[in-house]
Scaffold this motif. Structure first.
Motif, PDB file in Angstrom:
ATOM      1  N   ALA A   1      78.089  -8.279  64.887  1.00 42.04           N
ATOM      2  CA  ALA A   1      79.013  -9.327  64.242  1.00 42.04           C
ATOM      3  C   ALA A   1      79.979  -9.580  65.189  1.00 42.04           C
ATOM      4  O   ALA A   1      80.504 -10.800  65.114  1.00 42.04           O
ATOM      5  CB  ALA A   1      79.382  -8.814  62.814  1.00 42.04           C
ATOM      6  N   GLU A   2      80.700  -8.825  65.693  1.00 41.24           N
ATOM      7  CA  GLU A   2      81.637  -8.883  66.531  1.00 41.24           C
ATOM      8  C   GLU A   2      81.621  -9.681  67.912  1.00 41.24           C
ATOM      9  O   GLU A   2      82.388 -10.103  68.662  1.00 41.24           O
ATOM     10  CB  GLU A   2      82.236  -7.464  67.016  1.00 41.24           C
ATOM     11  CG  GLU A   2      83.069  -7.002  65.783  1.00 41.24           C
ATOM     12  CD  GLU A   2      82.009  -5.984  64.823  1.00 41.24           C
ATOM     13  OE1 GLU A   2      82.447  -5.118  64.069  1.00 41.24           O
ATOM     14  OE2 GLU A   2      80.907  -6.230  65.122  1.00 41.24           O
ATOM     15  N   THR A   3      80.318  -9.869  68.101  1.00 40.97           N
ATOM     16  CA  THR A   3      79.853 -10.721  69.111  1.00 40.97           C
ATOM     17  C   THR A   3      80.697 -12.126  69.182  1.00 40.97           C
ATOM     18  O   THR A   3      80.975 -12.675  70.377  1.00 40.97           O
ATOM     19  CB  THR A   3      78.422 -10.884  69.358  1.00 40.97           C
ATOM     20  OG1 THR A   3      77.639  -9.498  69.564  1.00 40.97           O
ATOM     21  CG2 THR A   3      78.056 -11.823  70.404  1.00 40.97           C
TER      22      THR A   3
ATOM     23  N   LEU B   1      87.409  -8.909  76.913  1.00 39.36           N
ATOM     24  CA  LEU B   1      86.147  -8.800  76.317  1.00 39.36           C
ATOM     25  C   LEU B   1      85.952  -7.348  76.017  1.00 39.36           C
ATOM     26  O   LEU B   1      85.118  -7.109  75.240  1.00 39.36           O
ATOM     27  CB  LEU B   1      85.003  -9.166  77.372  1.00 39.36           C
ATOM     28  CG  LEU B   1      84.892 -10.526  77.830  1.00 39.36           C
ATOM     29  CD1 LEU B   1      83.656 -10.752  78.824  1.00 39.36           C
ATOM     30  CD2 LEU B   1      84.911 -11.526  76.859  1.00 39.36           C
ATOM     31  N   MET B   2      86.676  -6.363  76.611  1.00 35.57           N
ATOM     32  CA  MET B   2      86.475  -4.935  76.595  1.00 35.57           C
ATOM     33  C   MET B   2      86.339  -4.437  74.976  1.00 35.57           C
ATOM     34  O   MET B   2      85.458  -3.796  74.477  1.00 35.57           O
ATOM     35  CB  MET B   2      87.364  -3.981  77.307  1.00 35.57           C
ATOM     36  CG  MET B   2      86.832  -2.606  77.471  1.00 35.57           C
ATOM     37  SD  MET B   2      85.313  -2.561  78.375  1.00 35.57           S
ATOM     38  CE  MET B   2      85.889  -3.046  79.951  1.00 35.57           C
ATOM     39  N   PRO B   3      87.257  -4.847  73.988  1.00 32.66           N
ATOM     40  CA  PRO B   3      87.292  -4.580  72.632  1.00 32.66           C
ATOM     41  C   PRO B   3      86.081  -4.977  71.946  1.00 32.66           C
ATOM     42  O   PRO B   3      85.398  -4.446  71.111  1.00 32.66           O
ATOM     43  CB  PRO B   3      88.511  -5.145  71.985  1.00 32.66           C
ATOM     44  CG  PRO B   3      89.338  -5.229  73.274  1.00 32.66           C
ATOM     45  CD  PRO B   3      88.526  -5.596  74.483  1.00 32.66           C
ATOM     46  N   VAL B   4      85.373  -6.369  72.211  1.00 33.83           N
ATOM     47  CA  VAL B   4      84.298  -6.880  71.607  1.00 33.83           C
ATOM     48  C   VAL B   4      83.099  -6.011  72.096  1.00 33.83           C
ATOM     49  O   VAL B   4      82.294  -5.896  71.247  1.00 33.83           O
ATOM     50  CB  VAL B   4      84.100  -8.478  72.428  1.00 33.83           C
ATOM     51  CG1 VAL B   4      83.108  -8.873  71.855  1.00 33.83           C
ATOM     52  CG2 VAL B   4      85.464  -9.140  71.921  1.00 33.83           C
TER      53      VAL B   4
ATOM     54  N   GLY C   1      80.395 -22.853  83.761  1.00 32.94           N
ATOM     55  CA  GLY C   1      81.146 -21.554  84.011  1.00 32.94           C
ATOM     56  C   GLY C   1      80.679 -20.497  82.877  1.00 32.94           C
ATOM     57  O   GLY C   1      81.499 -19.430  82.872  1.00 32.94           O
ATOM     58  N   THR C   2      79.665 -20.606  82.105  1.00 30.43           N
ATOM     59  CA  THR C   2      78.767 -19.839  81.137  1.00 30.43           C
ATOM     60  C   THR C   2      77.790 -19.187  81.789  1.00 30.43           C
ATOM     61  O   THR C   2      77.068 -19.833  82.397  1.00 30.43           O
ATOM     62  CB  THR C   2      79.126 -20.305  80.051  1.00 30.43           C
ATOM     63  OG1 THR C   2      77.983 -21.257  79.828  1.00 30.43           O
ATOM     64  CG2 THR C   2      80.297 -20.934  79.403  1.00 30.43           C
TER      65      THR C   2
ATOM     66  N   ILE D   1      78.550 -17.335  76.926  1.00 35.97           N
ATOM     67  CA  ILE D   1      78.791 -18.516  76.271  1.00 35.97           C
ATOM     68  C   ILE D   1      79.332 -18.344  74.691  1.00 35.97           C
ATOM     69  O   ILE D   1      79.789 -19.173  74.163  1.00 35.97           O
ATOM     70  CB  ILE D   1      77.533 -19.633  76.430  1.00 35.97           C
ATOM     71  CG1 ILE D   1      77.809 -20.903  75.883  1.00 35.97           C
ATOM     72  CG2 ILE D   1      76.353 -18.776  75.401  1.00 35.97           C
ATOM     73  CD1 ILE D   1      76.648 -21.960  76.155  1.00 35.97           C
ATOM     74  N   VAL D   2      78.869 -17.271  74.368  1.00 35.88           N
ATOM     75  CA  VAL D   2      79.418 -16.482  73.075  1.00 35.88           C
ATOM     76  C   VAL D   2      80.617 -15.715  73.390  1.00 35.88           C
ATOM     77  O   VAL D   2      81.845 -15.619  72.667  1.00 35.88           O
ATOM     78  CB  VAL D   2      78.318 -16.170  71.912  1.00 35.88           C
ATOM     79  CG1 VAL D   2      79.166 -15.381  70.657  1.00 35.88           C
ATOM     80  CG2 VAL D   2      77.480 -17.193  71.529  1.00 35.88           C
ATOM     81  N   VAL D   3      80.318 -14.543  73.974  1.00 32.99           N
ATOM     82  CA  VAL D   3      81.352 -13.376  74.178  1.00 32.99           C
ATOM     83  C   VAL D   3      82.367 -13.768  74.991  1.00 32.99           C
ATOM     84  O   VAL D   3      83.455 -13.200  74.615  1.00 32.99           O
ATOM     85  CB  VAL D   3      80.448 -12.158  74.725  1.00 32.99           C
ATOM     86  CG1 VAL D   3      81.302 -11.074  75.129  1.00 32.99           C
ATOM     87  CG2 VAL D   3      79.337 -11.862  73.897  1.00 32.99           C
TER      88      VAL D   3
END
Length: 287
Positions: free
Chosen positions: A36-38, A170-173, A260-261, A266-268
Motif C-alpha cells: 500500500a505504501e508504494t 524514497l527510503m521510508p517508502v 525521467g521515470t 513512475i509511482v515510487v
C-alpha cells in the motif's frame, strides 16, 4: 496526514489505508512486489480533496498471506478488490493501478463496471515487452529475501539501477515493505517465489483475457508510461506492440510518457509532471 487503517474481510483479511476526502474515491492497486505504501509519493497530489484508498494485495504488506499457493492469482485479487470497494466505496472509484495493479484495474472495469469510474494506469495493462520481462526476471532472481541489517538493505536499494538517480526521500517508502527481526535482520514481506508464480499465471493467460475485454471497458482511461524499464532504456515496458493491443481493447485510452521515470519510479518516485497529470485526470473523472 496519517492515514486511517481498515481491515476488510474477503476470504482473507486485507489491510486498506485511507486518506479521507470529500470529493470522490480513488483506489490504488500496487504492482507485483509492492504494498500500500508504494503510492505514498503520489498521495499529496490527490489528497486533499480526494479520498484515497491504498490496499495491500493478498500476501503483501500487512494483508493476510495464505500458505497455500493456490490461494493467489488473478481471480483471487479481483474478489479482494471488489470486497474492498463494496465495503468502502460501493458507489465506485477511480482505480489507480501500477504494473500488475493496472492489469487488475482493467479486469475489474470489464467485469464490474459499476465499481470503476475511471482508470489511471501506471506502466501496465497488457503483458510487458519481452525485454522488460527478461529484466524483471533478473530483478526477481537477484531480490534477496533477507538481509543482515537495515543498513545492508539501504546500501542495496541505493544501488538499484531502476531507482537511479536515487532520492533519499524514497527510503521510508521502501522500508515500509520490510519486516524487522529482533536480531536486526530484515526481510521482505512478500516472498518473490509467490510473485514468480503469479507472473507465470498471468504470462499464460493475460493477453487473451485482455482481448476478450474489448468493448467492455467504457470509462475514461489514462495510461502514464515510463521511458525506462528495470535496467535501462532498452527494456521499457511498452513497445508499439503493447500500445497497439491496449488501444484495440480500450480505444478511448490516452497514453502519455512521463520523462525521467522508470517502471518503478513512475509511482515510487517524486515527479511533478506525473503529479500534474494524475491530478488533472482525477478532476476530469471525479470533479
Amino acid at each position: 496526514m496519517e492515514p486511517r487503517t481498515h481491515w476488510i474481510l474477503s476470504d482473507v483479511r486485507l489491510r486498506v489505508l485511507e486518506w479521507p476526502g470529500e470529493k470522490g474515491t480513488i483506489l490504488a492497486l500496487h504492482g507485483l512486489t509492492g504494498y500500500a505504501e508504494t503510492f505514498l509519493p503520489l498521495i499529496p497530489a490527490l489528497h486533499p480533496p480526494y479520498r484515497v484508498l491504498s490496499m495491500d494485495l493478498r500476501g503483501r504488506g500487512e494483508s493476510e498471506q495464505p500458505a497455500d499457493e493456490r490461494a493467489y492469482g488473478l481471480q483471487a485479487h479481483l474478489r479482494d478488490i471488489a470486497a474492498v470497494l463494496d465495503a468502502l466505496a460501493p458507489e465506485g472509484a477511480l482505480l489507480m493501478g501500477h504494473s500488475l495493479g493496472a492489469m487488475l484495474a482493467l479486469a475489474l472495469a470489464a467485469e464490474r463496471p459499476d465499481l470503476a469510474r475511471g482508470l489511471l494506469l501506471f506502466d501496465g495493462g497488457p503483458l510487458p515487452s519481452r525485454a522488460f520481462s527478461e529484466s524483471l526476471n533478473q530483478v526477481l532472481n537477484a531480490r534477496l529475501e533477507e538481509l543482515p541489517s537495515l543498513e545492508a538493505f539501504r546500501e542495496l536499494v541505493r544501488a538499484m539501477p531502476f531507482l537511479q538517480p536515487f532520492d533519499e526521500r524514497l527510503m521510508p517508502v521502501l522500508e515500509a515493505g520490510l519486516i524487522r527481526e529482533p536480531d536486526g535482520r530484515v526481510r521482505v514481506k512478500f516472498p518473490s517465489r509467490l510473485g514468480a508464480l503469479e507472473a507465470m499465471e498471468l504470462g499464460a493467460i493475460w493477453n487473451e483475457r485482455l482481448r476478450a475485454y474489448a468493448g467492455r471497458i467504457r470509462c475514461p482511461v489514462l495510461l502514464l508510461k515510463a521511458p525506462v524499464g528495470a535496467l535501462g532504456p532498452h527494456d521499457r515496458f511498452f513497445t508499439e506492440e503493447e500500445e497497439r493491443l491496449l488501444r484495440e481493447v480500450v480505444p478511448q485510452v490516452r497514453i502519455v510518457e512521463v520523462p525521467g521515470t522508470t517502471h518503478y519510479t513512475i509511482v515510487v518516485g517524486y515527479h511533478p509532471e506525473r503529479d500534474r497529470l494524475a491530478r488533472a485526470f482525477a478532476e476530469e473523472v471525479l470533479g
